[in-house]
Design a protein around this motif. Structure first.
Motif, PDB file in Angstrom:
ATOM      1  N   ARG A 262      -8.899  -6.897   0.763  1.00 52.46           N
ATOM      2  CA  ARG A 262      -8.363  -5.935  -0.092  1.00 52.46           C
ATOM      3  C   ARG A 262      -7.250  -5.136   0.906  1.00 52.46           C
ATOM      4  O   ARG A 262      -6.142  -4.893   0.771  1.00 52.46           O
ATOM      5  CB  ARG A 262      -9.258  -4.888  -0.784  1.00 52.46           C
ATOM      6  CG  ARG A 262      -8.507  -3.872  -1.539  1.00 52.46           C
ATOM      7  CD  ARG A 262      -7.638  -4.696  -2.700  1.00 52.46           C
ATOM      8  NE  ARG A 262      -8.527  -5.631  -3.505  1.00 52.46           N
ATOM      9  CZ  ARG A 262      -7.482  -6.593  -4.394  1.00 52.46           C
ATOM     10  NH1 ARG A 262      -6.347  -6.314  -4.303  1.00 52.46           N
ATOM     11  NH2 ARG A 262      -8.289  -7.529  -4.844  1.00 52.46           N
ATOM     12  N   ALA A 263      -7.991  -4.742   2.119  1.00 50.73           N
ATOM     13  CA  ALA A 263      -7.226  -3.928   2.953  1.00 50.73           C
ATOM     14  C   ALA A 263      -5.981  -4.576   3.489  1.00 50.73           C
ATOM     15  O   ALA A 263      -4.861  -3.982   3.611  1.00 50.73           O
ATOM     16  CB  ALA A 263      -8.059  -3.374   4.153  1.00 50.73           C
ATOM     17  N   GLU A 264      -6.181  -5.852   3.838  1.00 47.99           N
ATOM     18  CA  GLU A 264      -5.122  -6.925   4.344  1.00 47.99           C
ATOM     19  C   GLU A 264      -4.107  -6.720   3.457  1.00 47.99           C
ATOM     20  O   GLU A 264      -2.812  -6.876   3.767  1.00 47.99           O
ATOM     21  CB  GLU A 264      -5.615  -7.994   4.666  1.00 47.99           C
ATOM     22  CG  GLU A 264      -6.437  -7.962   6.053  1.00 47.99           C
ATOM     23  CD  GLU A 264      -7.304  -9.568   6.341  1.00 47.99           C
ATOM     24  OE1 GLU A 264      -6.937  -9.805   7.552  1.00 47.99           O
ATOM     25  OE2 GLU A 264      -7.510 -10.159   5.206  1.00 47.99           O
ATOM     26  N   ILE A 265      -4.266  -6.927   1.867  1.00 45.95           N
ATOM     27  CA  ILE A 265      -3.096  -7.002   0.901  1.00 45.95           C
ATOM     28  C   ILE A 265      -2.240  -5.568   0.933  1.00 45.95           C
ATOM     29  O   ILE A 265      -1.164  -5.763   1.056  1.00 45.95           O
ATOM     30  CB  ILE A 265      -4.036  -7.126  -0.236  1.00 45.95           C
ATOM     31  CG1 ILE A 265      -4.578  -8.467  -0.188  1.00 45.95           C
ATOM     32  CG2 ILE A 265      -2.984  -7.197  -1.482  1.00 45.95           C
ATOM     33  CD1 ILE A 265      -5.568  -8.739  -1.671  1.00 45.95           C
ATOM     34  N   PHE A 266      -3.126  -4.661   0.934  1.00 47.01           N
ATOM     35  CA  PHE A 266      -2.572  -3.172   0.917  1.00 47.01           C
ATOM     36  C   PHE A 266      -1.318  -3.135   2.264  1.00 47.01           C
ATOM     37  O   PHE A 266      -0.046  -2.634   1.944  1.00 47.01           O
ATOM     38  CB  PHE A 266      -3.393  -2.203   1.133  1.00 47.01           C
ATOM     39  CG  PHE A 266      -2.855  -0.796   1.007  1.00 47.01           C
ATOM     40  CD1 PHE A 266      -2.263  -0.315  -0.266  1.00 47.01           C
ATOM     41  CD2 PHE A 266      -2.697   0.018   2.341  1.00 47.01           C
ATOM     42  CE1 PHE A 266      -1.781   1.157  -0.114  1.00 47.01           C
ATOM     43  CE2 PHE A 266      -2.309   1.088   2.202  1.00 47.01           C
ATOM     44  CZ  PHE A 266      -1.673   1.686   1.044  1.00 47.01           C
ATOM     45  N   LEU A 267      -1.962  -3.467   3.275  1.00 44.11           N
ATOM     46  CA  LEU A 267      -1.218  -3.188   4.570  1.00 44.11           C
ATOM     47  C   LEU A 267      -0.031  -4.062   4.573  1.00 44.11           C
ATOM     48  O   LEU A 267       1.449  -4.021   4.971  1.00 44.11           O
ATOM     49  CB  LEU A 267      -2.001  -3.304   5.614  1.00 44.11           C
ATOM     50  CG  LEU A 267      -2.908  -2.148   5.972  1.00 44.11           C
ATOM     51  CD1 LEU A 267      -4.007  -2.621   7.299  1.00 44.11           C
ATOM     52  CD2 LEU A 267      -2.384  -0.875   6.226  1.00 44.11           C
TER      53      LEU A 267
END
Length: 323
Positions: A262-267
């Motif tokens: 999820r964090a990678e998707i956002f960034l």
């Protein structure tokens, strides 16, 4: 030369006495060929030649390779490396005054006007409730990945590969995103790809791209109309389902795929958006991105240097998208 140009939800008019400046503004705006239905917000670009070059502003609002932007009291002031500058009008909404040094006009080295136009359009799109995204997107059977990479990172070639495999393209470089009651929505702005002449090695039907107009002075890429080679392969809009981080690997020969957290998707999506330096402007953009990625899956895709020589190079990628 037309009196007005449509760029998504904007109708842009040009007021410029210098033919070279007017032609450059018109050439840039004419690329936005994605059909939209009104109503449209009106934007006016007033341009004139001046004797002296402007000094660069600090860039507290936004700073990029060739342009710096300051903002105070809702008014923008942008400058470029060649000494051109642009100000928004506080009294006349969506009116922009552009000044270009006369020596720059006479040299016809006007590429940096593209950055000023981009700022004016970006402000207009945001006022209309959209977030501009520097990414590509394709759609098929309800699946719509947003393809993310930096400039020269392979978005355009990958988009062309998808089109050859039966997908429809929203665009290879510029999209508009918003989040509403029905979820997130992507809209197309232009259906002209920016392809490197080497693309012909993998997709021979594109022909000799060196015969086409150059995208800009900063790149070898050429302006390629998708529908002239692949008819009926463009789309006007879609609901995104994936964020895809696209990376090149000169040492690989295939396409590798893995899931993003999820964090990678956002960034990954955030990196494709110009975020202003002031909180009031940045907040709605970050909110839109956060709401959008909450509904999306993410993939990391590594593409080998000559992966496109294999006709089935996208099979694993497509399988992951439909999983």
């Amino acid at each position: 030369m037309r009196d007005a140009y449509l760029a998504g939800p904007l109708r842009v008019r040009i007021d410029a006495a210098e033919p070279a400046v007017r032609e450059k503004l018109a050439e840039t705006l004419a690329l936005y060929d994605g059909p939209w239905e009104g109503p449209f917000d009106d934007v006016l670009l007033e341009a004139r030649a001046v004797a002296t070059a402007a000094s660069m502003v600090d860039g507290a609002y936004l700073r990029c390779a060739r342009m710096s932007v300051d903002s105070a009291g809702g008014e923008f002031h942008a400058t470029t490396r060649c000494g051109a500058q642009m100000r928004s009008s506080r009294s006349r909404r969506m009116t922009w005054s552009i000044e270009v040094p006369r020596e720059v006009v006479e040299s016809k080295q006007l590429e940096e006007l593209e950055d000023l136009i981009s700022l004016a359009l970006t402000a207009g799109w945001r006022n209309a409730g959209w977030v501009p995204v520097h990414a590509a997107a394709v759609v098929r059977d309800g699946i719509c990945p947003i393809l993310c990479a930096g400039s020269g990172g392979g978005k355009s070639t990958l988009t062309a590969a998808f089109v050859r495999s039966g997908w429809r393209a929203l665009g290879d470089d510029k999209l508009l995103l918003r989040y509403g009651k029905g979820g997130s929505e992507l809209r197309a702005l232009l259906h002209t790809f920016n392809l490197h002449p080497r693309t012909r090695e993998w997709f021979p039907e594109v022909g000799d791209l060196t015969l086409l107009p150059q995208y800009s002075a900063w790149t070898e890429k050429r302006k390629f109309r998708v529908d002239r080679t692949w008819p009926e392969t463009t789309a006007l809009g879609a609901r995104p389902t994936h964020v895809v981080r696209v990376r090149r690997d000169a040492g690989a020969s295939s396409v590798r795929v893995r899931e993003l957290d999820r964090a990678e998707i956002f960034l990954t999506l955030l990196k494709q958006i110009a975020i202003p330096g002031d909180r009031p402007s940045a907040s709605p953009i970050l909110s839109t991105v956060a709401k959008t990625v909450a509904d999306l899956r993410g993939l990391d895709v590594v593409i080998g240097e000559d992966a496109y020589r294999e006709p089935d190079c996208l099979v694993d990628f497509e399988r992951a998208l439909f999983a």
